[in-house]
Design a protein around this motif. Structure first.
Motif, PDB file in Angstrom:
ATOM      1  N   ARG A   1     -17.107  19.596   1.103  1.00 20.37           N
ATOM      2  CA  ARG A   1     -18.408  19.414   1.749  1.00 20.37           C
ATOM      3  C   ARG A   1     -18.383  19.856   3.201  1.00 20.37           C
ATOM      4  NH1 ARG A   1     -20.216  13.460  -0.657  1.00 20.37           N
ATOM      5  NH2 ARG A   1     -20.499  14.156  -2.830  1.00 20.37           N
ATOM      6  N   MET A   2     -17.289  19.645   3.895  1.00 20.44           N
ATOM      7  CA  MET A   2     -17.185  20.094   5.285  1.00 20.44           C
ATOM      8  C   MET A   2     -17.172  21.618   5.372  1.00 20.44           C
ATOM      9  SD  MET A   2     -17.271  17.410   7.131  1.00 20.44           S
ATOM     10  CE  MET A   2     -16.809  18.126   8.694  1.00 20.44           C
ATOM     11  N   GLU A   3     -16.496  22.260   4.425  1.00 22.79           N
ATOM     12  CA  GLU A   3     -16.500  23.729   4.406  1.00 22.79           C
ATOM     13  C   GLU A   3     -17.891  24.267   4.101  1.00 22.79           C
ATOM     14  OE1 GLU A   3     -13.549  24.825   1.597  1.00 22.79           O
ATOM     15  OE2 GLU A   3     -11.851  24.354   2.924  1.00 22.79           O
TER      16      GLU A   3
ATOM     17  N   ALA B   1     -11.639   9.627   5.626  1.00 16.67           N
ATOM     18  CA  ALA B   1     -12.244   9.065   4.420  1.00 16.67           C
ATOM     19  C   ALA B   1     -11.184   8.396   3.544  1.00 16.67           C
ATOM     20  CB  ALA B   1     -12.976  10.161   3.649  1.00 16.67           C
ATOM     21  N   ASN B   2      -9.993   9.020   3.443  1.00 17.42           N
ATOM     22  CA  ASN B   2      -8.907   8.412   2.672  1.00 17.42           C
ATOM     23  C   ASN B   2      -8.503   7.064   3.249  1.00 17.42           C
ATOM     24  OD1 ASN B   2      -8.937  10.659   1.085  1.00 17.42           O
ATOM     25  ND2 ASN B   2      -6.917  11.397   1.660  1.00 17.42           N
ATOM     26  N   LYS B   3      -8.284   7.027   4.547  1.00 17.40           N
ATOM     27  CA  LYS B   3      -7.827   5.795   5.191  1.00 17.40           C
ATOM     28  C   LYS B   3      -8.901   4.703   5.135  1.00 17.40           C
ATOM     29  CE  LYS B   3      -4.053   7.886   6.184  1.00 17.40           C
ATOM     30  NZ  LYS B   3      -2.858   7.633   5.338  1.00 17.40           N
ATOM     31  N   GLN B   4     -10.150   5.086   5.278  1.00 15.65           N
ATOM     32  CA  GLN B   4     -11.208   4.084   5.242  1.00 15.65           C
ATOM     33  C   GLN B   4     -11.363   3.471   3.856  1.00 15.65           C
ATOM     34  OE1 GLN B   4     -14.626   6.182   6.780  1.00 15.65           O
ATOM     35  NE2 GLN B   4     -14.157   5.648   8.907  1.00 15.65           N
ATOM     36  N   LEU B   5     -11.126   4.269   2.797  1.00 11.31           N
ATOM     37  CA  LEU B   5     -11.181   3.701   1.453  1.00 11.31           C
ATOM     38  C   LEU B   5     -10.047   2.709   1.246  1.00 11.31           C
ATOM     39  CD1 LEU B   5     -12.348   3.547  -1.366  1.00 11.31           C
ATOM     40  CD2 LEU B   5     -10.983   5.548  -1.988  1.00 11.31           C
ATOM     41  N   GLU B   6      -8.831   3.066   1.670  1.00  8.75           N
ATOM     42  CA  GLU B   6      -7.709   2.132   1.558  1.00  8.75           C
ATOM     43  C   GLU B   6      -7.966   0.859   2.359  1.00  8.75           C
ATOM     44  OE1 GLU B   6      -4.366   5.736   1.198  1.00  8.75           O
ATOM     45  OE2 GLU B   6      -4.425   4.392   2.924  1.00  8.75           O
ATOM     46  N   LEU B   7      -8.531   1.011   3.549  1.00  6.81           N
ATOM     47  CA  LEU B   7      -8.804  -0.158   4.383  1.00  6.81           C
ATOM     48  C   LEU B   7      -9.875  -1.042   3.753  1.00  6.81           C
ATOM     49  CD1 LEU B   7      -8.324  -1.625   7.089  1.00  6.81           C
ATOM     50  CD2 LEU B   7     -10.133  -0.205   8.071  1.00  6.81           C
TER      51      LEU B   7
ATOM     52  N   ILE C   1       0.858  -1.185   0.000  1.00 13.72           N
ATOM     53  CA  ILE C   1       0.000   0.000   0.000  1.00 13.72           C
ATOM     54  C   ILE C   1       0.891   1.231   0.000  1.00 13.72           C
ATOM     55  CG2 ILE C   1      -1.812   1.255   1.207  1.00 13.72           C
ATOM     56  CD1 ILE C   1      -2.716  -1.345   2.446  1.00 13.72           C
ATOM     57  N   ASP C   2       0.757   2.058  -1.031  1.00 15.40           N
ATOM     58  CA  ASP C   2       1.481   3.319  -1.148  1.00 15.40           C
ATOM     59  C   ASP C   2       0.485   4.454  -0.944  1.00 15.40           C
ATOM     60  OD1 ASP C   2       3.380   5.288  -1.704  1.00 15.40           O
ATOM     61  OD2 ASP C   2       2.902   5.268  -3.841  1.00 15.40           O
ATOM     62  N   PRO C   3       0.356   4.994   0.286  1.00 16.43           N
ATOM     63  CA  PRO C   3      -0.679   6.002   0.554  1.00 16.43           C
ATOM     64  C   PRO C   3      -0.284   7.360  -0.009  1.00 16.43           C
ATOM     65  CG  PRO C   3       0.651   5.657   2.512  1.00 16.43           C
ATOM     66  CD  PRO C   3       1.161   4.688   1.477  1.00 16.43           C
ATOM     67  N   GLY C   4      -1.303   8.147  -0.293  1.00 12.06           N
ATOM     68  CA  GLY C   4      -1.095   9.501  -0.786  1.00 12.06           C
ATOM     69  C   GLY C   4      -2.196  10.412  -0.305  1.00 12.06           C
ATOM     70  N   LYS C   5      -2.113  11.671  -0.701  1.00 13.72           N
ATOM     71  CA  LYS C   5      -3.125  12.656  -0.319  1.00 13.72           C
ATOM     72  C   LYS C   5      -4.339  12.595  -1.240  1.00 13.72           C
ATOM     73  CE  LYS C   5      -3.836  17.654  -0.033  1.00 13.72           C
ATOM     74  NZ  LYS C   5      -3.205  18.992  -0.170  1.00 13.72           N
TER      75      LYS C   5
ATOM     76  N   PRO D   1     -11.046  10.521  -1.726  1.00 13.44           N
ATOM     77  CA  PRO D   1     -12.087  11.573  -1.606  1.00 13.44           C
ATOM     78  C   PRO D   1     -11.643  12.771  -0.786  1.00 13.44           C
ATOM     79  CG  PRO D   1     -12.540   9.830  -0.060  1.00 13.44           C
ATOM     80  CD  PRO D   1     -11.294   9.403  -0.797  1.00 13.44           C
ATOM     81  N   PHE D   2     -10.359  13.084  -0.751  1.00 10.55           N
ATOM     82  CA  PHE D   2      -9.860  14.146   0.110  1.00 10.55           C
ATOM     83  C   PHE D   2     -10.500  15.489  -0.237  1.00 10.55           C
ATOM     84  CE2 PHE D   2      -6.871  17.523   1.167  1.00 10.55           C
ATOM     85  CZ  PHE D   2      -6.560  17.232   2.477  1.00 10.55           C
ATOM     86  N   LYS D   3     -10.445  15.894  -1.502  1.00 10.75           N
ATOM     87  CA  LYS D   3     -10.980  17.198  -1.903  1.00 10.75           C
ATOM     88  C   LYS D   3     -12.485  17.263  -1.746  1.00 10.75           C
ATOM     89  CE  LYS D   3      -7.472  18.817  -5.168  1.00 10.75           C
ATOM     90  NZ  LYS D   3      -7.222  19.239  -6.580  1.00 10.75           N
TER      91      LYS D   3
END
Length: 284
Positions: free
Chosen positions: A93-95, A139-145, A60-64, A86-88
């Motif tokens: 949506r949070m903003e 959200a990023n980590k949960q998608l990778e998981l 697993i090569d994680p990124g932003k 889904p980072f952006k």
């Protein structure tokens, strides 16, 4: 040569097989097609068979914004994935939620009343510091998981190789330095939580991409002769991020050994592994 994931009669992942053998099993009625969330062609045996497996690793090569995942055995590359994180989207949506929440609070407050009688929400200081992950990082980590869990349903994975990001480390000396010019990366946030989640699936081995002592992803990738596209990382091709996931998985079968002479220090890679073509998927 491509490999087809195989499940036992009870649903346990077995060693992948050749497409020709999978077609023969389907024609003879010894197997059936099973569906999965990764939309990867897989079969499940309808007859009893042995359940002996060989080591298979996932890298697993994680990124932003993008992450790469690769599944590798000693004889072939089994699967490659390019994740559009889904980072952006989550951040925007949070903003937007924050702006709309402030607007609602502003409309319901009667500013003609004294401040002590207005409908202000009391400050809740106890929830300010709880060690929570930001929604975009989570959200990023949960998608990778989630992708890792789906791969565990298809392949008998025995080890996970994860690349650590240390942006505040001086790459020349290897020491922590806030003024190294490398800066801070959002990928660093949540790494400890991600490793905790992955450790519940299989043993996790961490690597550093820039390290040059036999533990670096870049050094092994060059030794394997794998090309990497660093100009356009948004391009959804195996050469951008999935190739690093495969390289990390190769660490399970290759080791770096050093030896010293009178005037210098030398080293080389030892092991036997074959990197081949594999099914490639782009996951959003």
């Amino acid at each position: 040569m491509l490999r087809v994931p195989v499940l036992s009669q009870s649903g346990k992942p077995l060693m992948p097989t050749k497409p020709s053998r999978a077609r023969r099993w389907l024609k003879e009625g010894k197997a059936k097609v099973v569906h999965n969330d990764l939309e990867c062609f897989a079969i499940q045996l309808t007859v009893e068979t042995g359940e002996n497996t060989q080591p298979i690793a996932i890298g697993i090569d994680p990124g932003k914004l993008y992450s790469g995942i690769g599944v590798q055995s000693a004889l072939a590359t089994l699967w490659m994935g390019h994740l559009l994180l889904p980072f952006k989207t989550v951040k925007e949506r949070m903003e937007l939620r924050r702006v709309m929440r402030r607007a609602r609070r502003g409309r319901r407050i009667n500013r003609k009343l004294p401040y002590s009688k207005r409908c202000h929400r009391q400050a809740r200081f106890d929830n300010r510091r709880q060690g929570k992950l930001p929604p975009s990082i989570r959200a990023n980590k949960q998608l990778e998981l989630r992708i890792a869990k789906e791969l565990f349903k298809l392949f008998p994975i025995s080890a996970i190789h994860y690349e650590l990001v240390m942006a505040d480390v001086d790459r020349t000396s290897g020491r922590k330095s806030a003024r190294s010019g490398v800066g801070f990366s959002p990928v660093m946030v949540g790494q400890r939580q991600m490793l905790k989640w992955l450790s519940e699936l299989a043993p996790v081995i961490t690597h550093k991409g820039w390290q040059k002592d036999g533990n670096g992803t870049s050094q092994l990738r060059q030794w394997l002769g794998l090309a990497k596209d660093k100009k356009n990382k948004a391009c959804a091709v195996p050469a951008t991020h999935a190739v690093d996931g495969v390289t990390l998985a190769v660490f399970n079968f290759i080791q770096w050994r050093e030896w010293h002479s009178d005037n210098a220090k030398h080293g080389d890679w030892y092991g036997d592994v074959r990197v081949t073509s594999a099914p490639f998927a782009v996951i959003r």
